[in-house]
Motif scaffolding. Structure first.
Motif, PDB file in Angstrom:
ATOM      1  N   PRO A 113       0.801  -1.234   0.000  1.00  7.85           N
ATOM      2  CA  PRO A 113       0.000   0.000   0.000  1.00  7.85           C
ATOM      3  C   PRO A 113       0.830   1.279   0.000  1.00  7.85           C
ATOM      4  O   PRO A 113       0.421   2.269  -0.598  1.00  7.85           O
ATOM      5  N   ILE A 114       1.989   1.267   0.658  1.00  5.02           N
ATOM      6  CA  ILE A 114       2.803   2.471   0.680  1.00  5.02           C
ATOM      7  C   ILE A 114       3.284   2.846  -0.713  1.00  5.02           C
ATOM      8  O   ILE A 114       3.627   4.006  -0.975  1.00  5.02           O
ATOM      9  N   SER A 115       3.288   1.885  -1.646  1.00  3.95           N
ATOM     10  CA  SER A 115       3.673   2.180  -3.031  1.00  3.95           C
ATOM     11  C   SER A 115       2.756   3.224  -3.652  1.00  3.95           C
ATOM     12  O   SER A 115       3.160   3.937  -4.587  1.00  3.95           O
ATOM     13  N   LEU A 116       1.528   3.324  -3.155  1.00  4.87           N
ATOM     14  CA  LEU A 116       0.567   4.283  -3.692  1.00  4.87           C
ATOM     15  C   LEU A 116       0.908   5.716  -3.321  1.00  4.87           C
ATOM     16  O   LEU A 116       0.392   6.651  -3.923  1.00  4.87           O
ATOM     17  N   LYS A 117       1.770   5.904  -2.328  1.00  7.37           N
ATOM     18  CA  LYS A 117       2.207   7.237  -1.923  1.00  7.37           C
ATOM     19  C   LYS A 117       3.609   7.561  -2.444  1.00  7.37           C
ATOM     20  O   LYS A 117       4.128   8.642  -2.172  1.00  7.37           O
ATOM     21  N   ALA A 206       1.741  13.734   7.252  1.00 11.15           N
ATOM     22  CA  ALA A 206       2.496  14.975   7.107  1.00 11.15           C
ATOM     23  C   ALA A 206       3.498  14.849   5.976  1.00 11.15           C
ATOM     24  O   ALA A 206       4.274  13.903   5.938  1.00 11.15           O
ATOM     25  N   PRO A 207       3.509  15.775   5.018  1.00  8.22           N
ATOM     26  CA  PRO A 207       4.384  15.651   3.852  1.00  8.22           C
ATOM     27  C   PRO A 207       5.854  15.881   4.135  1.00  8.22           C
ATOM     28  O   PRO A 207       6.688  15.571   3.301  1.00  8.22           O
ATOM     29  N   ASN A 208       6.171  16.441   5.314  1.00  2.91           N
ATOM     30  CA  ASN A 208       7.577  16.725   5.592  1.00  2.91           C
ATOM     31  C   ASN A 208       8.268  15.608   6.355  1.00  2.91           C
ATOM     32  O   ASN A 208       9.316  15.804   6.942  1.00  2.91           O
ATOM     33  N   GLY A 209       7.634  14.411   6.356  1.00  2.00           N
ATOM     34  CA  GLY A 209       8.295  13.252   6.938  1.00  2.00           C
ATOM     35  C   GLY A 209       8.020  13.017   8.396  1.00  2.00           C
ATOM     36  O   GLY A 209       8.652  12.181   9.023  1.00  2.00           O
ATOM     37  N   ALA A 210       7.072  13.735   8.988  1.00  3.61           N
ATOM     38  CA  ALA A 210       6.756  13.500  10.393  1.00  3.61           C
ATOM     39  C   ALA A 210       6.188  12.110  10.574  1.00  3.61           C
ATOM     40  O   ALA A 210       5.390  11.648   9.777  1.00  3.61           O
ATOM     41  N   GLY A 211       6.584  11.429  11.625  1.00  4.24           N
ATOM     42  CA  GLY A 211       6.180  10.047  11.814  1.00  4.24           C
ATOM     43  C   GLY A 211       4.900   9.887  12.582  1.00  4.24           C
ATOM     44  O   GLY A 211       4.780   9.000  13.420  1.00  4.24           O
ATOM     45  N   ILE A 212       3.928  10.753  12.330  1.00  4.84           N
ATOM     46  CA  ILE A 212       2.654  10.671  13.009  1.00  4.84           C
ATOM     47  C   ILE A 212       1.536  10.863  12.014  1.00  4.84           C
ATOM     48  O   ILE A 212       1.716  11.401  10.931  1.00  4.84           O
ATOM     49  N   THR A 259       9.831  10.577  -1.021  1.00  5.92           N
ATOM     50  CA  THR A 259       9.404   9.179  -1.116  1.00  5.92           C
ATOM     51  C   THR A 259       9.213   8.614   0.282  1.00  5.92           C
ATOM     52  O   THR A 259      10.179   8.243   0.950  1.00  5.92           O
ATOM     53  N   PRO A 260       7.970   8.526   0.783  1.00  4.53           N
ATOM     54  CA  PRO A 260       7.740   7.912   2.100  1.00  4.53           C
ATOM     55  C   PRO A 260       8.030   6.416   2.047  1.00  4.53           C
ATOM     56  O   PRO A 260       7.827   5.769   1.015  1.00  4.53           O
ATOM     57  N   THR A 261       8.502   5.865   3.142  1.00  2.00           N
ATOM     58  CA  THR A 261       8.850   4.444   3.191  1.00  2.00           C
ATOM     59  C   THR A 261       7.855   3.615   3.989  1.00  2.00           C
ATOM     60  O   THR A 261       7.884   2.387   3.910  1.00  2.00           O
ATOM     61  N   SER A 262       6.993   4.270   4.752  1.00  2.77           N
ATOM     62  CA  SER A 262       5.996   3.524   5.516  1.00  2.77           C
ATOM     63  C   SER A 262       4.894   4.479   5.942  1.00  2.77           C
ATOM     64  O   SER A 262       5.075   5.701   5.958  1.00  2.77           O
ATOM     65  N   PHE A 263       3.744   3.904   6.264  1.00  2.00           N
ATOM     66  CA  PHE A 263       2.667   4.700   6.827  1.00  2.00           C
ATOM     67  C   PHE A 263       3.013   5.025   8.271  1.00  2.00           C
ATOM     68  O   PHE A 263       3.574   4.184   8.988  1.00  2.00           O
ATOM     69  N   PRO A 264       2.685   6.236   8.732  1.00  2.00           N
ATOM     70  CA  PRO A 264       3.044   6.608  10.104  1.00  2.00           C
ATOM     71  C   PRO A 264       2.149   5.940  11.123  1.00  2.00           C
ATOM     72  O   PRO A 264       1.084   5.425  10.799  1.00  2.00           O
TER      73      PRO A 264
END
Length: 376
Positions: A113-117, A206-212, A259-264
């Motif tokens: 699913p993370i591939s969709l982002k 969050a688009p800036n990489g926040a893990g929440i 490129t996000p690597t996982s859902f937060p």
């Protein structure tokens, strides 16, 4: 044991893996045509421990070879579900699978699913299609050239149209039967103004990489604007998309898109949205490619390379709108990043490439379905 027998046994493990996942994840995600879908990545502590079987004690070298060969051999859906099964066997298999499976930008394939982002491939687009259901006001995105005869297509994303007094909302979910914004299957939304000329894309991440991640979609990642047609002049719609979460440097030589690597991890406490791009980073702007007037057909035409067969005001192609100072090559400026068009009753194709993700491309296409009396 031969490689084919290993793959066959992995396929037979599907029912067992599904039953384990259902104990920790809402079973609605696995109903109907979304049965091969995997839930968003969440911390393993929130799930019951996965039982360790005979496959958990394979030597690391053998395990790496098995999953590598499976990943290389199963490149299309539904066969690619075997790769997902590999990541569901146990912790060690999951770690190796995540290490081997690369992003769509690198391999051109959608797996988790993370591939969709994540951004699409740079060279050739990922080809999808959208099926519209007028009765339920839903729009389902599938991967593939056209719908299959047995309708066993791989679902990627789903959206439900909700009309409000001041505009329209499209709630976007990973499944086709749960559009609650408080659900962890909700990945974002699209909201229009009253006239249907301006749209805002919201992400729950969050688009800036926040893990929440919050329980509402309150992170603005893009805006879409359709030009008003005050004089009622003939011609197609004109649109501009400001990708606030993608810098214009992403399409420059050597540039990269986020490129996000996982859902937060999901939290309950909402917090104020953070800016999408820090500092003076300029966002990427996309514009629709100008069509040409065909005298014999008496209509506006674009070269969709056979992917669009029905004339419609909704059809469009998007290219980068950049200034000469950005040092973007002419070939890159002419490259079609997203194209959308009609091929049949309530069936539309959607082809996207880097730097857009499937989620971003889908939301842009959804804006074309809303009523725009002031733009036509």
């Amino acid at each position: 044991m031969s490689f084919k027998s290993i793959v066959r046994e992995l396929k037979e493990m599907r029912d067992g893996i599904g039953s384990i996942s259902r104990r920790g994840v809402d079973s609605r995600r696995w109903n109907g045509r979304t049965k091969s879908h995997v839930a968003p990545d969440i911390t393993l502590t929130s799930l019951e421990p996965i039982e360790q079987g005979k496959w958990a004690n394979l030597p690391p070298e053998l395990l790496l070879d098995i999953i590598s060969r499976v990943e290389e051999s199963e490149t299309t859906w539904p066969a690619r579900a075997v790769v997902v099964y590999c990541g569901s066997v146990c912790k060690s298999w999951r770690a190796v699978t995540k290490e081997i499976v690369t992003t769509p930008e690198q391999c051109g394939r959608l797996t988790f699913p993370i591939s969709l982002k994540q951004p699409g491939p740079r060279d050739s687009p990922i080809q999808c299609f959208i099926r519209r259901n007028r009765e339920t006001s839903t729009y389902i995105l599938y991967i593939g050239l056209v719908p299959s005869e047995n309708e066993n297509d791989k679902l990627l994303l789903a959206a439900k149209k909700i009309r409000r007094a001041t505009g329209t909302d499209f709630i976007i979910s990973l499944v086709a039967n749960d559009f609650s914004r408080s659900s962890n299957t909700c990945v974002g939304k699209l909201r229009s103004n009253f006239l249907g000329t301006k749209f805002t894309i919201y992400d729950n991440q969050a688009p800036n990489g926040a893990g929440i991640q919050t329980d509402t979609c309150n992170h603005v990642v893009s805006t879409i604007a359709y030009e008003l047609n005050v004089l009622r002049a003939r011609g197609p719609r004109r649109m501009h998309c400001t990708m606030n979460s993608i810098p214009v440097s992403a399409i420059q030589e050597g540039g990269n898109a986020p490129t996000p690597t996982s859902f937060p991890q999901i939290i309950d406490e909402p917090f104020s949205p953070s800016p999408t791009l820090k500092g003076k980073t300029e966002p990427l702007v996309l514009k629709n490619k100008a069509p040409r007037w065909h005298e014999q057909l008496q209509c506006w035409c674009l070269n969709f390379k056979g992917r669009v067969t029905v004339a419609s005001v909704k059809n469009f192609q998007l290219v980068a709108a950049v200034d000469p100072s950005h040092n973007v090559s002419a070939a890159e400026q002419e490259k079609v990043i997203l194209q959308f068009g009609k091929i049949g009753k309530d069936i539309f194709t959607m082809d996207y490439r880097y730097p857009l993700s499937a989620f971003q491309a889908f939301t842009i296409c959804l804006s074309s379905f809303d009523t725009k009396p002031a733009c036509e």
